[in-house]
Design an enzyme around this catalytic site. Structure first.
Site, PDB file in Angstrom:
ATOM      1  N   GLU A   1       3.034  54.089  30.893  1.00 37.15           N
ATOM      2  CA  GLU A   1       2.466  53.209  31.918  1.00 37.15           C
ATOM      3  C   GLU A   1       3.544  52.663  32.852  1.00 37.15           C
ATOM      4  O   GLU A   1       3.349  52.589  34.068  1.00 37.15           O
ATOM      5  CB  GLU A   1       1.681  52.071  31.264  1.00 37.15           C
ATOM      6  CG  GLU A   1       0.506  52.516  30.418  1.00 37.15           C
ATOM      7  CD  GLU A   1      -0.426  53.487  31.129  1.00 37.15           C
ATOM      8  OE1 GLU A   1      -0.535  53.434  32.367  1.00 37.15           O
ATOM      9  OE2 GLU A   1      -1.029  54.329  30.443  1.00 37.15           O
TER      10      GLU A   1
ATOM     11  N   HIS B   1      -5.332  64.317  33.806  1.00 35.85           N
ATOM     12  CA  HIS B   1      -4.524  64.431  32.595  1.00 35.85           C
ATOM     13  C   HIS B   1      -4.272  65.899  32.235  1.00 35.85           C
ATOM     14  O   HIS B   1      -3.177  66.267  31.823  1.00 35.85           O
ATOM     15  CB  HIS B   1      -5.192  63.695  31.438  1.00 35.85           C
ATOM     16  CG  HIS B   1      -5.311  62.217  31.670  1.00 35.85           C
ATOM     17  ND1 HIS B   1      -6.417  61.653  32.243  1.00 35.85           N
ATOM     18  CD2 HIS B   1      -4.453  61.199  31.422  1.00 35.85           C
ATOM     19  CE1 HIS B   1      -6.243  60.337  32.333  1.00 35.85           C
ATOM     20  NE2 HIS B   1      -5.048  60.037  31.840  1.00 35.85           N
TER      21      HIS B   1
END
Length: 731
Positions: free
Chosen positions: A303, A387
């Protein structure tokens, strides 16, 4: 074209100054129009001495999306490379056909969830595709369940069509929530009976409860109980993880904080969702299906990898590239922390510890196809689920770091059947991070191929090993070669050039420039047997000085470059001191009063009698003064006798200019004698009347050299360089 610098820029930074000089030349690769203004941003330094100078662009006062570029300079400030997002010169009308309200209404329809409001709608130029267009950029805020959204929508200001969308809130899927061994060493704040989970040594870093948004507090400095469902435990893991990532960035790559300017962003633990995300200002951590907070090294590293992506030139990357960037920083964080196998150990899997949704790792960097993601690049990747689209880039990074068959690690199949030996994860990370520092808007797999190859050339200028491994890894995942890809060649063995036998006289200054070939083009020098009074500059290869003793000397010079050396031997015969056989002024037509010879000059420099005043007589040499981009030269070949005591070059110079700046040298006059620059003047030296300029040129005794004046003028506002009454007197 205008040129501005932000207040964030380091004042008088050599890299900033060199980049500004380069941009001012309007190189064709910038695709600059006459209405473009370039805005220099904060200079970013790497641990390897490279400097990255980002620029944003505006067109007739409007921000240009995709108009950014980065100038990369070497440690000495010289330009090494340039990355440019824009492909074409902008030429668009700035009058929209649809209203701001219409654009905002269209934008709200693109948010996949509940719209909370429209934050802004601005008129811009969109240059992210081949043909620039006038557009509106609208920021729509909203949420999708527990996940917030801050969606940027770009709408054609002429047709109303949506050109692109990008959400600042980037989804992430993490691995593991347990770090160790316990107790974890984390930096917090407080004393006595009042403590909180704010990092007192890393500005901006804190851990907060997602529900109440407040920083976690306590009566002692012990946090968590080892239970993954406990918020304190989740925050302890989270702080430990981001602190290791911060240290990795600093110690491996020289980055200051997560944002590159010494600061970071807060963490929120407690999201009621099996997810984690970066929203442009903070990182939020959810839980796995067992209710455990997913605050492990590779989740937090992933992140904050998005945060690094957002806070490097070009901003947040596009589909696939963005998620792989997060995975790469997660892997780097694990590698730096180097925990044992009982905890979040270094590996190249995503989700190997916490079993996020009950089915093991979410992604395998060494073989993405193990979970159904593509191993190899294809034209469909940019439109693949974000993803899954990370698969080929994750695969490339593993091949670059570890190779195809690393000892003690998983094998990694290639798409072309080749075998690769990796460079190690720290070097792989260095190359990828330095490529990020030169990224521009809309980075793609294809652009990253060029960027990483360029980074390798800049980082390892004397060695092609890293370059060739990077190229092989891109080939191995089927990313094709690009037109802007650099090449790398290794120079041959160093060879010192024999200058031949030399002569000189006692008391007469001498100078000899040594030369070599091969190596990497940069040489260090040593010498034995030099005449008394002479010395060698080891870095420039210049032998200079004034001989003191008559004799014949056998001199050997040695050049060393790129680990190889070579020598050359010659004689140097120094005779007794000679008399000054030919005193006086050695320049012909010194006041420009007769025919042009022996001077040669560009048109309009010689023969002037009006427009400027002579110092003496009626004529003078007038360079530049056009107010447009122009170069003028004036030169004469002169023989300077040996054996004299005094050698003086002089001339009278008058400079007038319409430039008003007191800080920027836009127009310049350079004076050289032979290969030596004696002085440079500019519009900053403007003054009424003439000024006498004098130089000691004894170092040129016994040589025939060219005295040259070269004036350059930029695209606007004239500067005149007027020279008169020149002299090169010896006595």
């Amino acid at each position: 074209m205008g040129l501005t610098a932000t207040t964030a820029q380091a004042a008088n930074s050599p890299a900033a100054d060199k980049a500004a000089d380069y941009v001012k030349t309007r190189p064709s690769k910038l695709h600059a129009s006459s209405s473009d203004t370039f805005h220099q941003q904060q200079v970013i330094s790497s641990k390897d001495g490279l400097q990255y100078v980002p620029y944003e662009r505006s067109y007739k006062g409007l921000p240009v999306l995709g108009g950014d570029f980065v100038v990369v300079t070497k440690a000495d400030g010289q330009v090494a490379s340039t990355a440019v997002a824009q492909d074409e010169t902008i030429n668009v009308s700035t009058t929209p056909s649809i209203s701001e309200a219409q654009a905002a209404q269209t934008a709200t329809s693109k948010l996949a969830g509940t719209v909370d409001g429209v934050e802004s709608t601005d008129l811009v130029v969109d240059a992210t595709e081949d043909t620039p267009r006038l557009a509106y950029e609208t920021v729509v805020t909203g949420h999708r369940g527990a996940i917030p959204s801050r969606l940027h929508v770009v709408t054609d200001a002429t047709t109303g069509a949506v050109l692109s969308t990008q959400d600042e809130v980037v989804d992430g899927n993490g691995t593991g929530w347990i770090n160790g061994p316990n107790p974890l060493a984390i930096n917090t704040s407080g004393s006595g009976a009042s403590f909180n989970m704010t990092d007192g040594t890393r500005p901006g870093i804190s851990c907060r409860n997602y529900t109440g948004k407040g920083v976690l507090t306590g009566t002692d400095d012990n946090w968590g109980d080892g239970n993954g469902t406990n918020i304190e435990t989740g925050c302890a893991d989270a702080l430990f993880s981001v602190q290791r990532e911060w240290d990795m960035l600093k110690n491996w790559y020289g980055r200051s904080g997560i944002n590159g300017s010494g600061s970071g962003f807060p963490l929120y633990v407690g999201l009621n969702d099996t997810n984690a995300f970066w929203d442009g200002t903070s990182v939020t951590i959810g839980h796995n299906t067992a209710g455990q907070w997913i605050s492990s090294l590779d989740v937090v590293g992933h992140e904050f990898g998005h945060a690094i992506d957002s806070n490097t030139p070009g901003g947040q990357s596009t589909n696939g590239v963005s998620e792989a960037t997060g995975d790469i920083f997660g892997a780097l964080s694990e590698a730096y922390a180097n925990e044992s196998a009982a905890y979040d150990a270094p590996d190249y899997t995503v989700g190997e510890k916490i079993n996020l949704v009950g089915s093991g790792p979410i992604r395998y960097m060494y073989q993405p196809s193990l979970v159904g993601d593509p191993n190899c690049y294809s034209a469909s990747i940019p439109n693949t689920e974000t993803h899954a689209a990370a698969g080929p880039l994750n695969h490339w990074f593993y091949l670059l770091a570890e190779g195809t068959n690393p000892a003690g690690k998983p094998a990694s199949p290639t798409c072309n059947g080749t075998t690769i030996t990796g460079l190690g994860i720290q070097n792989a990370g260095k190359i990828f991070y330095n490529a990020m520092l030169s990224k521009t808007t809309g980075m793609t797999y294809l652009k990253y191929r060029t960027a990483t190859l360029t980074a390798a050339k800049n980082l390892f200028p004397a060695n092609c090993t890293a370059f060739n491994t990077i190229k092989a890894a891109w080939d191995a995942i089927s990313v094709p070669a690009q037109a802007l890809d650099p090449t790398c060649t290794i120079a041959g063995a160093t060879t010192a050039t024999n200058p031949g036998n030399q002569t000189g006289n006692v008391a007469t200054p001498l100078s000899l420039q040594l030369a070599a070939t091969g190596g990497n083009g940069t040489y260090s020098w040593t010498a034995t047997g030099l005449p008394a009074g002479l010395a060698l500059n080891a870095s420039t290869g210049v032998i200079s000085g004034t001989p003191t003793t008559a004799a014949t000397y056998t001199t050997t010079v040695t050049a060393t470059s790129n680990g190889t050396s070579n020598s050359a031997t010659f004689t140097w015969t120094i005779a007794p001191k000679s008399a000054c056989a030919s005193p006086g002024n050695k320049l012909g037509n010194p006041g420009f009063e007769t025919a042009n010879a022996p001077w040669t000059a560009t048109a309009g420099v010689l023969g002037n009698t009006s427009g400027q005043a002579a110092h003496t007589g009626t004529k003078y040499a007038w360079m530049n003064g056009y107010g447009t981009t122009h170069t003028d030269t004036l030169q004469q070949t002169v023989t300077i006798p040996a054996g004299c005591a005094n050698y003086s070059l002089s001339f009278w110079l008058h400079i007038d200019s319409a430039e008003t700046t007191t800080t920027v040298a836009f127009d310049k006059l350079t004076v050289t004698l032979g290969a030596t620059t004696l002085a440079t003047y500019s519009n900053l030296n403007k003054a009424s009347g003439y000024a006498l300029k004098t130089f000691n040129v004894s170092g040129f005794a016994g040589q025939t050299v060219v005295l040259k004046f070269s004036g350059t003028e930029d695209a606007s506002l004239q500067t005149s360089f007027v020279v008169d009454d020149t002299a090169l007197n010896v006595s």
